[in-house]
Design a protein around this motif. Structure first.
Motif, mmCIF file in Angstrom:
data_model
loop_
_atom_site.group_PDB
_atom_site.id
_atom_site.type_symbol
_atom_site.label_atom_id
_atom_site.label_comp_id
_atom_site.label_asym_id
_atom_site.label_seq_id
_atom_site.Cartn_x
_atom_site.Cartn_y
_atom_site.Cartn_z
ATOM 1 N N GLN A 80 20.137 -25.821 20.398
ATOM 2 C CA GLN A 80 19.662 -26.129 19.046
ATOM 3 C C GLN A 80 20.587 -27.091 18.295
ATOM 4 O O GLN A 80 20.599 -27.119 17.067
ATOM 5 C CB GLN A 80 19.503 -24.831 18.256
ATOM 6 N N LEU A 81 21.340 -27.891 19.029
ATOM 7 C CA LEU A 81 22.299 -28.787 18.393
ATOM 8 C C LEU A 81 21.661 -29.734 17.376
ATOM 9 O O LEU A 81 22.194 -29.896 16.272
ATOM 10 C CB LEU A 81 23.043 -29.587 19.465
ATOM 11 N N PRO A 82 20.528 -30.373 17.682
ATOM 12 C CA PRO A 82 19.931 -31.275 16.674
ATOM 13 C C PRO A 82 19.566 -30.557 15.375
ATOM 14 O O PRO A 82 19.824 -31.076 14.279
ATOM 15 C CB PRO A 82 18.689 -31.826 17.386
ATOM 16 N N SER A 83 18.981 -29.361 15.484
ATOM 17 C CA SER A 83 18.594 -28.640 14.272
ATOM 18 C C SER A 83 19.813 -28.142 13.514
ATOM 19 O O SER A 83 19.822 -28.116 12.276
ATOM 20 C CB SER A 83 17.670 -27.469 14.613
ATOM 21 N N MET A 84 20.864 -27.743 14.228
ATOM 22 C CA MET A 84 22.097 -27.321 13.566
ATOM 23 C C MET A 84 22.722 -28.478 12.795
ATOM 24 O O MET A 84 23.165 -28.318 11.653
ATOM 25 C CB MET A 84 23.091 -26.786 14.594
ATOM 26 N N ALA A 85 22.748 -29.651 13.438
ATOM 27 C CA ALA A 85 23.318 -30.827 12.784
ATOM 28 C C ALA A 85 22.512 -31.194 11.546
ATOM 29 O O ALA A 85 23.080 -31.495 10.479
ATOM 30 C CB ALA A 85 23.365 -31.999 13.762
ATOM 31 N N ALA A 86 21.185 -31.156 11.662
ATOM 32 C CA ALA A 86 20.336 -31.511 10.528
ATOM 33 C C ALA A 86 20.518 -30.529 9.378
ATOM 34 O O ALA A 86 20.675 -30.927 8.216
ATOM 35 C CB ALA A 86 18.871 -31.542 10.965
ATOM 36 N N SER A 281 19.437 -23.280 1.074
ATOM 37 C CA SER A 281 19.581 -22.725 2.425
ATOM 38 C C SER A 281 18.347 -21.929 2.831
ATOM 39 O O SER A 281 17.940 -21.954 4.000
ATOM 40 C CB SER A 281 20.817 -21.831 2.504
ATOM 41 N N LEU A 282 17.744 -21.235 1.878
ATOM 42 C CA LEU A 282 16.514 -20.501 2.171
ATOM 43 C C LEU A 282 15.408 -21.468 2.581
ATOM 44 O O LEU A 282 14.667 -21.222 3.553
ATOM 45 C CB LEU A 282 16.092 -19.679 0.950
ATOM 46 N N GLY A 283 15.297 -22.582 1.855
ATOM 47 C CA GLY A 283 14.305 -23.583 2.213
ATOM 48 C C GLY A 283 14.589 -24.218 3.562
ATOM 49 O O GLY A 283 13.678 -24.448 4.374
ATOM 50 N N THR A 284 15.861 -24.485 3.831
ATOM 51 C CA THR A 284 16.247 -25.049 5.131
ATOM 52 C C THR A 284 15.927 -24.073 6.254
ATOM 53 O O THR A 284 15.469 -24.452 7.329
ATOM 54 C CB THR A 284 17.742 -25.382 5.137
ATOM 55 N N GLY A 285 16.184 -22.790 6.004
ATOM 56 C CA GLY A 285 15.865 -21.774 7.000
ATOM 57 C C GLY A 285 14.381 -21.726 7.316
ATOM 58 O O GLY A 285 13.980 -21.569 8.478
ATOM 59 N N TYR A 286 13.560 -21.877 6.290
ATOM 60 C CA TYR A 286 12.110 -21.888 6.519
ATOM 61 C C TYR A 286 11.704 -23.065 7.408
ATOM 62 O O TYR A 286 10.878 -22.913 8.319
ATOM 63 C CB TYR A 286 11.368 -21.956 5.191
ATOM 64 N N LEU A 287 12.289 -24.233 7.166
ATOM 65 C CA LEU A 287 11.983 -25.399 8.002
ATOM 66 C C LEU A 287 12.399 -25.149 9.448
ATOM 67 O O LEU A 287 11.720 -25.586 10.391
ATOM 68 C CB LEU A 287 12.685 -26.637 7.450
ATOM 69 N N LEU A 288 13.514 -24.448 9.647
ATOM 70 C CA LEU A 288 13.960 -24.152 11.005
ATOM 71 C C LEU A 288 12.985 -23.244 11.745
ATOM 72 O O LEU A 288 12.816 -23.352 12.966
ATOM 73 C CB LEU A 288 15.347 -23.501 10.971
ATOM 74 N N TYR A 328 24.858 -20.921 14.185
ATOM 75 C CA TYR A 328 24.725 -21.833 13.048
ATOM 76 C C TYR A 328 25.941 -21.765 12.129
ATOM 77 O O TYR A 328 26.420 -22.786 11.623
ATOM 78 C CB TYR A 328 23.443 -21.510 12.268
ATOM 79 N N GLN A 329 26.443 -20.557 11.895
ATOM 80 C CA GLN A 329 27.621 -20.415 11.047
ATOM 81 C C GLN A 329 28.840 -21.087 11.685
ATOM 82 O O GLN A 329 29.624 -21.749 11.002
ATOM 83 C CB GLN A 329 27.909 -18.936 10.783
ATOM 84 N N MET A 330 28.997 -20.922 13.011
ATOM 85 C CA MET A 330 30.124 -21.530 13.692
ATOM 86 C C MET A 330 30.025 -23.057 13.678
ATOM 87 O O MET A 330 31.016 -23.754 13.449
ATOM 88 C CB MET A 330 30.211 -21.022 15.134
ATOM 89 N N PHE A 331 28.817 -23.580 13.907
ATOM 90 C CA PHE A 331 28.643 -25.035 13.881
ATOM 91 C C PHE A 331 28.982 -25.581 12.494
ATOM 92 O O PHE A 331 29.667 -26.602 12.374
ATOM 93 C CB PHE A 331 27.210 -25.409 14.254
ATOM 94 N N ARG A 332 28.485 -24.907 11.440
ATOM 95 C CA ARG A 332 28.777 -25.368 10.089
ATOM 96 C C ARG A 332 30.277 -25.300 9.801
ATOM 97 O O ARG A 332 30.856 -26.211 9.199
ATOM 98 C CB ARG A 332 28.011 -24.527 9.061
ATOM 99 N N PHE A 338 36.296 -29.966 10.697
ATOM 100 C CA PHE A 338 36.656 -31.181 11.423
ATOM 101 C C PHE A 338 36.150 -32.454 10.741
ATOM 102 O O PHE A 338 36.829 -33.478 10.729
ATOM 103 C CB PHE A 338 36.095 -31.131 12.855
ATOM 104 N N VAL A 339 34.938 -32.420 10.216
ATOM 105 C CA VAL A 339 34.286 -33.642 9.733
ATOM 106 C C VAL A 339 34.314 -33.763 8.212
ATOM 107 O O VAL A 339 34.559 -34.844 7.673
ATOM 108 C CB VAL A 339 32.832 -33.707 10.244
ATOM 109 N N ALA A 340 34.036 -32.651 7.511
ATOM 110 C CA ALA A 340 33.926 -32.705 6.056
ATOM 111 C C ALA A 340 35.166 -33.287 5.373
ATOM 112 O O ALA A 340 35.029 -34.067 4.413
ATOM 113 C CB ALA A 340 33.613 -31.320 5.495
ATOM 114 N N PRO A 341 36.401 -32.944 5.810
ATOM 115 C CA PRO A 341 37.560 -33.563 5.143
ATOM 116 C C PRO A 341 37.542 -35.081 5.198
ATOM 117 O O PRO A 341 37.909 -35.754 4.218
ATOM 118 C CB PRO A 341 38.756 -32.998 5.928
#
Length: 362
Positions: A80-86, A281-288, A328-332, A338-341
């Motif tokens: 599920q890497l693409p959906s996690m990234a999105a 996040s609730l809306g994003t979860g629904y899309l998933l 999903y929590q680990m990916f975020r 790693f990336v956000a900073p």
């Protein structure tokens, strides 16, 4: 340990105990921080805390997060890497926009507004304040604390009272996996490998210029060995509590309320941002759920900007799919650490490059 440091430790433990008795979330992190803030800012007393204590706490928490990253979680991320990234990019983008609005309306520095809004762990974002110029730890801690409190109260409430009927039939299997990492005794043969790997990464992390190296190094070391199939020695509960106390005391000693003279103006925007990102996040979860065969409960707990432990416990209680939640929590978490900073620093460089932009705020 000097007399002043010993006194600081006693105050930190007292604060954690009080918060624990009051059933306040993250009691052993927020309790010491709050107690020492009151001690320093209200009673105008001194407090000392060695930075090395904080690093020890970061090492323990990094290892704890790393051993949750087992082969099952790695498989979920691969599929599920693409959906996690999105989902992660959308959540971070929403948070940064909320931070920008807060900066516009309150006058805090751009660095503080962005770091205070990024949906990462409270301790991780507070640590990043040391690495980002013009970031005010007091403002960041305040905003992150509001977000954590909102998530800890709102997400379980929505999950228990609005989404639990939609849990998957495979919840029993997920509950059996509630401890995401297999664990063994510290007397086992695997212990030596984990100790050596963590020690190597503690040496290499600062040299590789990893963000928060004393947490990311142990986390990477433990994750690599866990994915390789080694059962990780479990951390006793007292060590996790100790780590939170060490970090919370550092935050309480290094945070200054004198720079937060506009907290009344900042509070409503911090609350709106926290509630907004939970609903987003609730809306994003629904899309998933339209993208993958998962329940809304599992998707929501996976994308909610809360701690992996809190979301995992909620999911296990309600029979959600823990492999989805942890993945999903680990990916975020990895993305934000790693990336956000670098995203925040890049945005700040662009902001400061504008000739009409002040160094702090608007």
């Amino acid at each position: 340990m000097g007399l002043q440091t010993g006194k600081t430790l006693i105050l930190a433990l007292a604060g954690g105990t009080i918060f624990q008795l009051l059933h306040i979330p993250l009691a052993w992190l927020l309790g010491p921080m709050s107690m020492l803030l009151v001690w320093r800012e209200v009673f105008k007393k001194k407090a000392e805390w060695h930075r090395g204590f904080r690093n020890v706490g970061l090492c323990v928490l990094g290892y704890m997060m790393g051993i949750t990253f087992n082969a099952e979680v790695a498989g979920q991320i691969a599929v599920q890497l693409p959906s996690m990234a999105a989902a992660t990019l959308l959540t971070v983008a929403f948070a940064l926009v909320a931070g920008w609005v807060t900066v516009k309306r309150t006058g805090i520095s751009m660095a503080s507004g962005l770091l205070g809004s990024v949906p990462g762990g409270l301790s991780q974002m507070a640590v990043l304040c040391d690495e980002v110029e013009d970031a005010d730890m007091t403002v960041v801690t305040f905003m992150q604390t509001i977000r954590v409190m909102a998530v800890v109260f709102i997400v379980p409430f929505l999950a228990f009272h609005g989404l639990s009927s939609g849990s998957t039939a495979g919840g029993a299997a997920a509950t059996a996996a509630a401890s995401a990492a297999a664990s063994v005794s510290w007397l086992s043969g695997n212990t030596l490998w984990f100790v050596l790997a963590v020690a190597v990464m503690l040496l290499l992390g600062p040299k590789l210029h990893l963000p928060t190296p004393y947490m990311l190094g142990p986390m990477l070391a433990a994750a690599i060995l866990s994915v390789a199939g080694l059962d990780a020695p479990a951390l006793p509960h007292w060590s996790i509590v100790t780590a939170q106390v060490l970090i919370g005391a550092h935050m309480g000693v290094t945070t200054s309320l004198s720079s937060l003279d506009n907290w009344k103006r900042l509070l409503p925007y911090a609350l709106l941002g926290a509630v907004g990102i939970v609903l987003f996040s609730l809306g994003t979860g629904y899309l998933l759920t339209l993208w993958h065969p998962m329940s809304l409960l599992s998707a929501f707990l996976g994308t909610a900007p809360g701690g992996m432990t809190e979301m995992g416990v909620t999911g296990a209680t309600l029979g959600a799919d823990l492999s989805i939640i942890v993945s999903y929590q680990m990916f975020r978490l990895l993305f934000i650490l790693f990336v956000a900073p670098y995203i925040v620093k890049g945005l700040l460089r662009l902001y400061r490059a504008r000739p009409d932009s002040p160094v702090k705020g608007f």
